[in-house]
Design a protein around this motif. Structure first.
Motif, PDB file in Angstrom:
ATOM      1  N   ALA A 184       0.859  -1.176   0.000  1.00  0.00           N
ATOM      2  CA  ALA A 184       0.000   0.000   0.000  1.00  0.00           C
ATOM      3  C   ALA A 184       0.896   1.227   0.000  1.00  0.00           C
ATOM      4  CB  ALA A 184      -0.892  -0.012   1.235  1.00  0.00           C
ATOM      5  N   LYS A 185       0.287   2.357  -0.220  1.00  0.00           N
ATOM      6  CA  LYS A 185       1.048   3.600  -0.236  1.00  0.00           C
ATOM      7  C   LYS A 185       1.850   3.727   1.054  1.00  0.00           C
ATOM      8  CE  LYS A 185      -2.162   6.061  -3.183  1.00  0.00           C
ATOM      9  NZ  LYS A 185      -3.117   7.151  -3.293  1.00  0.00           N
ATOM     10  N   GLY A 186       3.146   3.788   0.914  1.00  0.00           N
ATOM     11  CA  GLY A 186       3.995   4.031   2.063  1.00  0.00           C
ATOM     12  C   GLY A 186       4.362   2.821   2.892  1.00  0.00           C
ATOM     13  N   GLY A 187       3.887   1.633   2.540  1.00  0.00           N
ATOM     14  CA  GLY A 187       4.245   0.497   3.374  1.00  0.00           C
ATOM     15  C   GLY A 187       3.702  -0.815   2.872  1.00  0.00           C
ATOM     16  N   GLU A 188       3.982  -1.838   3.636  1.00  0.00           N
ATOM     17  CA  GLU A 188       3.518  -3.185   3.314  1.00  0.00           C
ATOM     18  C   GLU A 188       2.994  -3.827   4.586  1.00  0.00           C
ATOM     19  OE1 GLU A 188       5.199  -7.556   1.919  1.00  0.00           O
ATOM     20  OE2 GLU A 188       6.599  -5.904   2.202  1.00  0.00           O
TER      21      GLU A 188
ATOM     22  N   VAL B  35      -7.060  -8.114  11.798  1.00  0.00           N
ATOM     23  CA  VAL B  35      -5.776  -7.976  12.467  1.00  0.00           C
ATOM     24  C   VAL B  35      -4.684  -7.766  11.432  1.00  0.00           C
ATOM     25  CG1 VAL B  35      -4.145  -9.051  14.062  1.00  0.00           C
ATOM     26  CG2 VAL B  35      -6.601  -9.557  14.271  1.00  0.00           C
ATOM     27  N   PHE B  36      -3.971  -6.654  11.566  1.00  0.00           N
ATOM     28  CA  PHE B  36      -2.825  -6.370  10.713  1.00  0.00           C
ATOM     29  C   PHE B  36      -1.591  -6.832  11.475  1.00  0.00           C
ATOM     30  CE2 PHE B  36      -6.074  -3.251   9.565  1.00  0.00           C
ATOM     31  CZ  PHE B  36      -6.178  -3.504   8.201  1.00  0.00           C
ATOM     32  N   VAL B  37      -0.861  -7.774  10.894  1.00  0.00           N
ATOM     33  CA  VAL B  37       0.247  -8.407  11.602  1.00  0.00           C
ATOM     34  C   VAL B  37       1.575  -8.036  10.950  1.00  0.00           C
ATOM     35  CG1 VAL B  37       1.245 -10.597  12.385  1.00  0.00           C
ATOM     36  CG2 VAL B  37      -1.253 -10.372  12.154  1.00  0.00           C
ATOM     37  N   GLU B  38       2.479  -7.524  11.758  1.00  0.00           N
ATOM     38  CA  GLU B  38       3.852  -7.267  11.331  1.00  0.00           C
ATOM     39  C   GLU B  38       4.702  -8.414  11.855  1.00  0.00           C
ATOM     40  OE1 GLU B  38       7.283  -5.302   9.784  1.00  0.00           O
ATOM     41  OE2 GLU B  38       5.149  -5.242   9.309  1.00  0.00           O
ATOM     42  N   VAL B  39       5.416  -9.069  10.957  1.00  0.00           N
ATOM     43  CA  VAL B  39       6.280 -10.190  11.327  1.00  0.00           C
ATOM     44  C   VAL B  39       7.725  -9.700  11.288  1.00  0.00           C
ATOM     45  CG1 VAL B  39       7.027 -12.532  10.737  1.00  0.00           C
ATOM     46  CG2 VAL B  39       4.639 -11.842  10.347  1.00  0.00           C
ATOM     47  N   ARG B  40       8.429  -9.880  12.400  1.00  0.00           N
ATOM     48  CA  ARG B  40       9.832  -9.475  12.487  1.00  0.00           C
ATOM     49  C   ARG B  40      10.656 -10.704  12.816  1.00  0.00           C
ATOM     50  NH1 ARG B  40      10.045  -4.648  10.148  1.00  0.00           N
ATOM     51  NH2 ARG B  40      11.802  -3.988  11.378  1.00  0.00           N
ATOM     52  N   HIS B  41      11.756 -10.897  12.085  1.00  0.00           N
ATOM     53  CA  HIS B  41      12.563 -12.101  12.249  1.00  0.00           C
ATOM     54  C   HIS B  41      14.013 -11.772  12.519  1.00  0.00           C
ATOM     55  CE1 HIS B  41      15.002 -15.471  10.423  1.00  0.00           C
ATOM     56  NE2 HIS B  41      14.349 -16.085  11.393  1.00  0.00           N
TER      57      HIS B  41
ATOM     58  N   GLN C 195       5.562   2.065  12.818  1.00  0.00           N
ATOM     59  CA  GLN C 195       4.159   2.022  13.232  1.00  0.00           C
ATOM     60  C   GLN C 195       3.316   2.952  12.379  1.00  0.00           C
ATOM     61  OE1 GLN C 195       3.684   2.600  17.482  1.00  0.00           O
ATOM     62  NE2 GLN C 195       5.396   1.214  17.910  1.00  0.00           N
ATOM     63  N   ARG C 196       3.819   4.165  12.124  1.00  0.00           N
ATOM     64  CA  ARG C 196       3.070   5.123  11.293  1.00  0.00           C
ATOM     65  C   ARG C 196       2.865   4.572   9.882  1.00  0.00           C
ATOM     66  NH1 ARG C 196       6.238   8.747  14.198  1.00  0.00           N
ATOM     67  NH2 ARG C 196       7.774   8.922  12.525  1.00  0.00           N
ATOM     68  N   ARG C 197       3.912   3.948   9.307  1.00  0.00           N
ATOM     69  CA  ARG C 197       3.784   3.364   7.963  1.00  0.00           C
ATOM     70  C   ARG C 197       2.761   2.233   7.951  1.00  0.00           C
ATOM     71  NH1 ARG C 197       9.376   4.133   8.072  1.00  0.00           N
ATOM     72  NH2 ARG C 197       9.783   1.936   8.482  1.00  0.00           N
TER      73      ARG C 197
END
Length: 122
Positions: free
Chosen positions: A36-40, A52-58, A76-78
């Motif tokens: 999306a605009k400005g992020g994924e 639920v929008f999930v950010e996966v960090r590895h 977070q803003r993105r």
């Protein structure tokens, strides 16, 4: 295979593993890798009536810090901006939250740390 391609493939594999792990904990996968605009958005899942929008960090190893520590205010803003774009594009109006899944290790030995409602939209 270029190094960036290999890293991207590993990232996708970890995101898929996280999606399976979350599904085993009651969430339902709606979409993945939503640009999306400005992020994924890594994963879009349902938890009952909540989207639920999930950010996966590895991180392969935690010696260099916990993967959860990499979610900055700018990130977070993105994510919030990308989620708003996703909701608008899908014409959705529903309760939402932002979760973060920290993944440590290498396939097949991955450890998951899940923070529900890790941050709020502002």
């Amino acid at each position: 295979m270029p190094a960036g391609t290999d890293a991207r493939a590993r990232g996708l594999a970890v995101e898929q593993a996280a999606a399976r792990w979350l599904a085993n904990h009651g969430l339902t996968l709606v979409a993945s890798n939503q640009h999306a605009k400005g992020g994924e958005i890594d994963l879009v899942m349902r938890d009952g009536d909540t989207l639920v929008f999930v950010e996966v960090r590895h991180r392969r190893r935690s010696d260099y810090g916990d993967p959860m520590e990499t979610i900055t205010a700018a990130k977070q803003r993105r994510l919030v901006r990308a989620a708003r774009f996703y909701l608008q594009a899908q014409r959705l109006s529903c309760p939402c939250r932002f979760d973060v899944v920290g993944v440590t290790g290498s396939q097949p030995d991955l450890e998951f740390d899940w923070i529900r409602a890790a941050f709020d939209a502002y």
